[in-house]
Design a protein around this motif. Structure first.
Motif, PDB file in Angstrom:
ATOM      1  N   ASP A 151       0.686  -0.951   0.265  1.00 26.60           N
ATOM      2  CA  ASP A 151      -0.078  -0.164   0.273  1.00 26.60           C
ATOM      3  C   ASP A 151       0.944   1.106   0.181  1.00 26.60           C
ATOM      4  O   ASP A 151       0.068   2.700   0.568  1.00 26.60           O
ATOM      5  CB  ASP A 151      -0.907   0.133   0.906  1.00 26.60           C
ATOM      6  CG  ASP A 151      -1.796  -1.208   0.712  1.00 26.60           C
ATOM      7  OD1 ASP A 151      -2.105  -1.854   0.051  1.00 26.60           O
ATOM      8  OD2 ASP A 151      -2.884  -0.972   2.118  1.00 26.60           O
TER       9      ASP A 151
ATOM     10  N   GLU B 284      -8.342   2.449   0.725  1.00 25.70           N
ATOM     11  CA  GLU B 284      -9.216   1.179   0.691  1.00 25.70           C
ATOM     12  C   GLU B 284      -9.375   1.917  -0.921  1.00 25.70           C
ATOM     13  O   GLU B 284      -9.299   3.215  -1.852  1.00 25.70           O
ATOM     14  CB  GLU B 284     -10.266   1.926   1.756  1.00 25.70           C
ATOM     15  CG  GLU B 284     -10.633   1.467   2.721  1.00 25.70           C
ATOM     16  CD  GLU B 284     -11.174   2.111   4.015  1.00 25.70           C
ATOM     17  OE1 GLU B 284     -12.029   2.114   3.450  1.00 25.70           O
ATOM     18  OE2 GLU B 284     -11.491   2.231   4.906  1.00 25.70           O
TER      19      GLU B 284
ATOM     20  N   GLY C 179      -4.207   2.989   5.656  1.00 23.21           N
ATOM     21  CA  GLY C 179      -4.858   2.191   5.316  1.00 23.21           C
ATOM     22  C   GLY C 179      -5.003   2.404   3.462  1.00 23.21           C
ATOM     23  O   GLY C 179      -5.270   4.058   3.397  1.00 23.21           O
TER      24      GLY C 179
END
Length: 136
Positions: free
Chosen positions: A76, A133, A131
């Motif tokens: 990521d 998404e 994170g």
């Protein structure tokens, strides 16, 4: 962090200063390399990416990377994004079209189709927890 990188680039992004900044400073060269280096898309790039990122920057998002989907890699930290993923670009490419209605040029040879009201492509959401998404 990223605010510092953005601020530094804004400070030197004028027509009269950007060339000297990019070519004559370490920070300018790092920013330029991060934005233009295509090796980040190749196998093995994930090992080098953390070393290339300026202090306080945790991920790199690059555009002008055509594809049918956003690509997220290197745990990521690398995002390959592109305007061709949006409904405006998918409809008319780099041409300027007004959007919601079909328009035909005065000579009839050029047509801008109406933009689909339904969103196409993807949206990437970067979360406060660090994170990534995908919103489809």
């Amino acid at each position: 962090g990223v605010e510092g990188v953005n601020s530094l680039f804004r400070e030197h992004s004028g027509d009269a200063t950007v060339g000297a900044f990019v070519e004559g400073t370490r920070e300018g060269q790092i920013i330029y390399d991060l934005l233009t280096f295509r090796g980040n898309h190749q196998d093995g790039a994930c090992e080098d990416l953390p070393r290339l990122l300026p202090e306080g920057v945790s991920r790199l998002g690059v555009g002008h990377t055509p594809g049918s989907a956003v690509r997220v890699g290197c745990s990521d930290t690398f995002l390959a994004l592109d305007s061709s993923l949006g409904r405006w670009f998918r409809n008319s490419g780099n041409e300027y079209c007004p959007g919601l209605t079909k328009v035909i040029s005065s000579n009839g040879r050029y047509v801008c189709e109406a933009i689909n009201k339904q969103c196409e492509g993807q949206i990437v959401k970067l979360t406060a927890a660090g994170g990534v998404e995908m919103i489809e």
